[in-house]
Motif scaffolding. Structure first.
Motif, PDB file in Angstrom:
ATOM      1  N   GLN A  11       0.716  -1.090   0.097  1.00  0.00           N
ATOM      2  CA  GLN A  11       0.201  -0.270   0.032  1.00  0.00           C
ATOM      3  C   GLN A  11       0.705   1.241   0.058  1.00  0.00           C
ATOM      4  OE1 GLN A  11      -2.210  -0.954   3.580  1.00  0.00           O
ATOM      5  NE2 GLN A  11      -3.956  -1.904   2.128  1.00  0.00           N
ATOM      6  N   SER A  12       2.007   1.182   0.651  1.00  0.00           N
ATOM      7  CA  SER A  12       2.915   2.518   0.761  1.00  0.00           C
ATOM      8  C   SER A  12       3.491   2.673  -0.592  1.00  0.00           C
ATOM      9  CB  SER A  12       4.146   2.198   1.591  1.00  0.00           C
ATOM     10  OG  SER A  12       4.922   3.151   1.543  1.00  0.00           O
ATOM     11  N   ILE A  13       3.912   1.658  -1.418  1.00  0.00           N
ATOM     12  CA  ILE A  13       4.512   1.701  -2.802  1.00  0.00           C
ATOM     13  C   ILE A  13       3.426   2.414  -3.728  1.00  0.00           C
ATOM     14  CG2 ILE A  13       5.360   0.369  -4.635  1.00  0.00           C
ATOM     15  CD1 ILE A  13       6.684  -1.576  -2.818  1.00  0.00           C
ATOM     16  N   LEU A  14       2.122   1.972  -3.654  1.00  0.00           N
ATOM     17  CA  LEU A  14       0.986   2.198  -4.508  1.00  0.00           C
ATOM     18  C   LEU A  14       0.807   3.934  -4.037  1.00  0.00           C
ATOM     19  CD1 LEU A  14      -1.368  -0.862  -4.568  1.00  0.00           C
ATOM     20  CD2 LEU A  14       0.587   0.027  -6.816  1.00  0.00           C
ATOM     21  N   GLY A  15       0.758   4.088  -2.872  1.00  0.00           N
ATOM     22  CA  GLY A  15       0.444   5.448  -2.438  1.00  0.00           C
ATOM     23  C   GLY A  15       1.470   6.418  -2.786  1.00  0.00           C
ATOM     24  N   SER A  16       2.535   6.064  -2.736  1.00  0.00           N
ATOM     25  CA  SER A  16       3.864   6.879  -3.165  1.00  0.00           C
ATOM     26  C   SER A  16       3.741   7.556  -4.639  1.00  0.00           C
ATOM     27  CB  SER A  16       5.090   6.094  -2.986  1.00  0.00           C
ATOM     28  OG  SER A  16       5.382   6.038  -1.529  1.00  0.00           O
ATOM     29  N   SER A  85       1.539   6.518   1.806  1.00  0.00           N
ATOM     30  CA  SER A  85       2.841   6.613   1.185  1.00  0.00           C
ATOM     31  C   SER A  85       4.234   7.150   1.967  1.00  0.00           C
ATOM     32  CB  SER A  85       2.620   7.685   0.214  1.00  0.00           C
ATOM     33  OG  SER A  85       2.581   9.110   0.804  1.00  0.00           O
ATOM     34  N   GLN A  86       5.269   6.501   1.575  1.00  0.00           N
ATOM     35  CA  GLN A  86       6.599   6.766   2.118  1.00  0.00           C
ATOM     36  C   GLN A  86       7.649   6.955   0.721  1.00  0.00           C
ATOM     37  OE1 GLN A  86       7.707   4.618   5.543  1.00  0.00           O
ATOM     38  NE2 GLN A  86       5.877   3.896   5.886  1.00  0.00           N
ATOM     39  N   CYS A  87       7.209   8.117   0.162  1.00  0.00           N
ATOM     40  CA  CYS A  87       8.158   8.382  -0.886  1.00  0.00           C
ATOM     41  C   CYS A  87       9.761   8.010  -0.901  1.00  0.00           C
ATOM     42  CB  CYS A  87       7.750   9.518  -1.685  1.00  0.00           C
ATOM     43  SG  CYS A  87       6.137   9.824  -2.079  1.00  0.00           S
ATOM     44  N   SER A  92      13.569   0.780  -1.037  1.00  0.00           N
ATOM     45  CA  SER A  92      13.669  -0.415   0.039  1.00  0.00           C
ATOM     46  C   SER A  92      12.430  -1.197  -0.074  1.00  0.00           C
ATOM     47  CB  SER A  92      14.124   0.238   1.087  1.00  0.00           C
ATOM     48  OG  SER A  92      13.018   0.956   1.820  1.00  0.00           O
ATOM     49  N   HIS A  93      11.313  -0.609  -0.208  1.00  0.00           N
ATOM     50  CA  HIS A  93      10.333  -1.295  -0.115  1.00  0.00           C
ATOM     51  C   HIS A  93       9.909  -2.201  -1.470  1.00  0.00           C
ATOM     52  CE1 HIS A  93       7.798   1.767   2.641  1.00  0.00           C
ATOM     53  NE2 HIS A  93       8.901   0.911   3.243  1.00  0.00           N
ATOM     54  N   ASP A  99      12.320  -9.584  -2.623  1.00  0.00           N
ATOM     55  CA  ASP A  99      12.813 -10.422  -2.255  1.00  0.00           C
ATOM     56  C   ASP A  99      11.601 -11.718  -1.488  1.00  0.00           C
ATOM     57  OD1 ASP A  99      15.046 -11.583  -0.074  1.00  0.00           O
ATOM     58  OD2 ASP A  99      13.323 -11.191   1.398  1.00  0.00           O
ATOM     59  N   LYS A 100      10.536 -10.806  -1.083  1.00  0.00           N
ATOM     60  CA  LYS A 100       9.396 -11.831  -0.778  1.00  0.00           C
ATOM     61  C   LYS A 100       8.700 -12.732  -1.813  1.00  0.00           C
ATOM     62  CE  LYS A 100       7.641  -9.308   3.265  1.00  0.00           C
ATOM     63  NZ  LYS A 100       8.195 -10.240   4.150  1.00  0.00           N
TER      64      LYS A 100
END
Length: 434
Positions: A11-16, A85-87, A92-93, A99-100
């Protein structure tokens, strides 16, 4: 907890991307199977579509596209993505998602391995498929095909300038003159009717390659490894395999045999295997010993993995896989093949003479036919070599035959034919000066 963290990262990646459209280029690093939530997979797909169309990745544009797909995703969900988001952490995200995914695919591959082994499938085939799949998984992101023109030029220049980087000689003058030698990535077929000398020619080439310091893997589906090695002893010592089988060996013969065995042992470059019958088994052995040349005697006796209900398709599949081996392992390979019985009175040429499948001819870089001339072809051959016909016929009774070596296909050179003397008792092809 770990699954919850993974969803938060998705969700953070998409939000960014919603918050900062300048990050859109990083969409190329993402694939839908990296995401575990269906909503997130759909949103990624829509974002990629908008970015490729040079449209804004804002909430309204994304929501409009999702509505067209009847996705069920609402505006609130998209707003929540933007708030998460964490642009600054997007790189790293993305690495965490990769990796997962890698771990999931490895686990799935291991699970498939255990399941197929438990179901009793062929071990060599299962392990080969597992290793190939694992290799592909681990190298998917880092594959270097070396396909740029710069890399190709560099490799070619190295080949041309380095005297060590060259093909192996056949050790048979006519073949070296016409074909030029055995080169990596090339499939060479030697075809003949039974008893005309295709195995003898293959062994002669194998011994010549050994003399050049090359390691050779010889796969025999026609004879045992002991019988093949006895033929090697015959070629080096002149002692007939018939005498060895019947144990009619005098003191001098024993000395020669011991000397030849010591010679081969000191070289330690030849491997003779009479157990491998499948392509997966052959690939496994190649990975283990890393030979410079592989010889398969002969293709029609290999087993296709999986019935195709059609002999022509099975042999075509085997030939195609042997050709693939030359490219995958970057080595030359010689496959032996039987000819159709109908060709016994005619000089073979083109694709038609191959038994079971014409694909053998088409897949090969080089095709060599061995033919014992008869009738008018025999008379012509005797005249060409300037020998007395009765002498040639008399020699034939002692197993010394006049044969034609025919290069019917050579992708990088010319084709042609030359008469040779095949000394059956010595299993040796002798050049004839016309």
């Amino acid at each position: 907890m770990e699954q919850f963290q993974a969803v938060n990262i998705e969700q953070s990646i998409l939000g960014s991307f919603i918050v900062d459209n300048s990050l859109g280029e990083k969409l190329k690093e993402l694939k839908e199977n990296m995401f575990t939530v269906e909503y997130n997979k759909l949103i990624l797909k829509v974002m990629k579509s908008l970015y490729e169309s040079k449209l804004s990745l804002d909430i309204e544009s994304i929501f409009t596209k999702l509505n067209e797909m009847n996705s069920g995703v609402n505006v609130t969900y998209l707003s929540n993505l933007a708030s998460m988001s964490q642009c600054s952490s997007i790189d790293s995200h993305i690495s965490i998602l990769k990796d997962k995914l890698l771990r999931r695919e490895i686990i799935k591959s291991c699970t498939d391995l255990f399941q197929k082994l438990g179901e009793g499938e062929d071990i060599n085939s299962v392990v080969y498929n597992f290793e190939s799949n694992l290799y592909n998984i681990l190298n998917e992101e880092a594959t270097n095909y070396g396909d740029s023109i710069g890399e190709i030029c560099e490799k070619l220049l190295y080949f041309l300038e380095n005297s060590d980087e060259k093909g192996m000689n056949f050790g048979v003058k006519f073949l070296d003159d016409i074909i030029g030698g055995l080169f990596n990535g090339e499939l060479t077929t030697i075809a003949a009717r039974s008893g005309v000398g295709k195995t003898a020619l293959a062994l002669q080439i194998m011994l010549n390659c050994m003399e050049q310091g090359k390691k050779v893997l010889f796969i025999s589906r026609e004879m045992s490894k002991e019988q093949v090695f006895m033929r090697n002893i015959t070629k080096k010592s002149g002692i007939s395999t018939k005498y060895m089988k019947n144990k009619e060996i005098d003191e001098e013969g024993w000395k020669k045999i011991i000397d030849v065995m010591s010679y081969f042992s000191s070289k330690d470059l030849i491997y003779i295997n009479d157990k491998i019958s499948t392509i997966s088994g052959l690939r496994k052995r190649i990975r283990e010993i890393k030979p410079d040349l592989v010889i398969v005697d002969y293709i029609q006796l290999m087993n296709a993995e999986g019935s195709m209900q059609n002999r022509e398709r099975e042999v075509a599949s085997l030939s195609r896989e042997l050709k693939n081996i030359t490219l995958d392992f970057d080595i030359p390979l010689i496959q032996l093949s039987q000819l159709n019985d109908e060709m016994k009175d005619f000089r073979p040429w083109g694709e038609r003479p191959m038994r079971d499948s014409k694909a053998i001819f088409h897949d090969s870089n080089n095709v060599i036919y061995i033919h014992e001339p008869v009738h008018s072809d025999f008379d012509e051959a005797v005249e060409n070599i300037k020998k007395n016909k009765n002498d040639v016929l008399s020699a034939r009774k002692n197993g010394i035959k006049l044969v034609d070596l025919i290069v019917a296909k050579c992708r990088d050179g010319e084709t042609g034919m030359r008469h040779y003397c095949y000394n059956g008792p010595r299993l040796h092809f002798q050049y004839i000066n016309y």
